[in-house]
Write an enzyme that holds these catalytic residues in place. Structure first.
Site, PDB file in Angstrom:
ATOM      1  N   ASP A 251      85.504  31.321 -25.637  1.00  0.00           N
ATOM      2  CA  ASP A 251      86.225  30.232 -24.740  1.00  0.00           C
ATOM      3  C   ASP A 251      87.634  30.808 -24.701  1.00  0.00           C
ATOM      4  OD1 ASP A 251      87.271  27.744 -23.635  1.00  0.00           O
ATOM      5  OD2 ASP A 251      85.127  27.412 -23.944  1.00  0.00           O
ATOM      6  N   HIS A 274      88.178  33.574 -22.459  1.00  0.00           N
ATOM      7  CA  HIS A 274      88.947  32.776 -21.247  1.00  0.00           C
ATOM      8  C   HIS A 274      90.241  33.047 -21.092  1.00  0.00           C
ATOM      9  CE1 HIS A 274      84.832  30.210 -20.964  1.00  0.00           C
ATOM     10  NE2 HIS A 274      84.724  31.455 -21.205  1.00  0.00           N
TER      11      HIS A 274
END
Length: 428
Positions: A251, A274
């Protein structure tokens, strides 16, 4: 050697010699050796207590086994209790070895402690029994401690692979949160350096209501497909500085949540992951503003985003994200190198798409360069209800990683201001 210890040793040796002549041999040797061991034990105990008085607390002295199978939580808790109620400069030692640890809180305040150094040289393994963790709990939690230093080159292994299948947060808004590897709550003057976080069940490191926090030389690692394993999450904190660290996870490498001020992030290598994100913001009522963020001298490689600001549509309350600088960032084959998304919705559908009420202003993107794996390298999608203001792009050079044609920009509800090089070209 103390005179008392020497006289006891002489007495035992004399008994051993006497029994060697007049006794039966093997049994008396065992007795003599046992006597010596007893004295060594007394000496060790004396040194141990002396160590406690001088501010050193070794978890092995409190019964830790460090065999990777025995639950050592009780020994860690006992060592912390003694360290926290000590005084002056205190050191808690976790020697090399593998320790199986259940959820544990290292809680203060430690009223008479001026500084507390947590020397983690060992390898900590989290229990995989999820029934032992409370809702939204951390695995290792530091709370209400002032002047903590966490260092030593050790590792926090969350053993997350067995828990990830139970994480439905990417698709359900009312999911049960899995444990964070290491939480810092209401801490002041904290230093974290030279430690590793592996395979967290949820976030790796989380800061909540912390002040004066410095982290550097931290390594964070989890597979690219591990859900919600944010590397570092910061919320309602101020005067936070992270630098010189490598983060590769499933993430956001770093997520800056609501209520933060004066956060500096520098020299971070991110990928997979991310990217570095502000938000998501505007999901709940009474969220605090975010201001004074600086992100500089970072490298993103193969990430799904580079620099991202994300806010929810249909915000229940109003807030602001302002005065942020993203400078000298290298993008290597990044899908969305620069993105403002004020219609953020990670689920398959959202109940309402009313405009976001988070006001974004005074944002500076400077010297952002490298390659984009998507055609749109710069996407500025702002709120119709609160258009972005004072968005600056200075010396941006982002080519398509495929080498075909040129990347493009898209803009909505914003009039960005451009300085210097602009590749892709500004929005028409």
């Amino acid at each position: 050697m103390s005179p008392d210890y020497g006289s006891k040793l002489l007495l035992v040796v004399s008994i051993f010699c006497f029994n060697g002549v007049f006794g039966s041999g093997r049994g008396t040797k065992v007795a003599a050796i046992s006597g010596l061991q007893g004295i060594e034990s007394q000496k060790s105990s004396l040194l141990h207590h002396k160590g406690r008085r001088s501010g050193f607390f070794d978890v092995m002295s409190f019964g830790a086994r460090a065999d990777g199978q025995t639950d050592d939580t009780r020994a860690f808790r006992a060592a912390w209790k003694e360290a926290c109620k000590s005084s002056g400069s205190v050191n808690l030692l976790i020697p090399k070895g593998t320790y199986l640890i259940g959820p544990i809180k290292f809680a203060g305040p430690c009223n008479n402690v001026s500084s507390l150094t947590f020397h983690l040289k060992g390898y900590l393994k989290a229990t995989t029994d999820l029934s032992k963790y409370g809702f939204s709990a951390g695995w290792i939690e530091f709370r209400l401690v002032e002047g903590l230093t966490l260092t030593g080159g050790g590792t926090f292994d969350g053993q997350g692979a067995k828990a990830w299948p139970y994480n439905n947060c990417p698709t359900h808004s009312k999911c049960i949160l899995l444990p964070t590897n290491v939480k810092f709550i209401a801490m002041n003057k904290t230093v974290v350096r030279g430690v590793t976080s592996l395979n967290s069940k949820f976030f790796h490191i989380a800061l909540v209501e912390c002040k004066n926090f410095k982290g550097n030389n931290i390594k964070i690692s989890a597979p690219a497909n591990s859900p919600n394993t944010d590397g570092i999450h910061i919320e309602r904190s101020s005067s936070v500085y992270f630098s010189g660290s490598h983060i590769g996870t499933g993430d956001d490498c770093i997520s800056v949540g609501q209520g933060n001020s004066q956060v500096t992030i520098s020299s971070i290598t991110c990928g997979p992951g991310h990217g570095i994100s502000v938000g998501s913001l505007g999901r709940y009522r009474n969220e605090g503003d975010v201001s004074g963020l600086v992100v500089r001298d970072c490298t993103m490689t193969g990430t799904s985003n580079g620099i991202r600001i994300k806010t929810w549509a249909n915000s229940p309350g109003s807030s602001a994200a302002t005065n942020m600088t993203f400078e000298n960032i290298v993008m290597n084959n990044v899908t969305n190198p620069i993105i403002i998304d004020q219609a953020y919705c990670p689920f398959s559908s959202c109940t309402s798409m009313a405009p976001s009420r988070v006001k974004i202003s005074d944002i500076y993107f400077k010297n952002i360069r490298g390659t984009s794996s998507s055609k749109v390298a710069v996407a500025l999608e702002c709120s119709k209800g609160m258009p972005c203001q004072n968005i600056y792009l200075e010396d941006v050079h982002l080519d398509l990683s495929s080498g075909e044609k040129h990347a493009t920009s898209t803009c909505k509800n914003v009039r960005a201001k451009y300085i210097g090089t602009q590749i892709p070209p500004p929005c028409s």
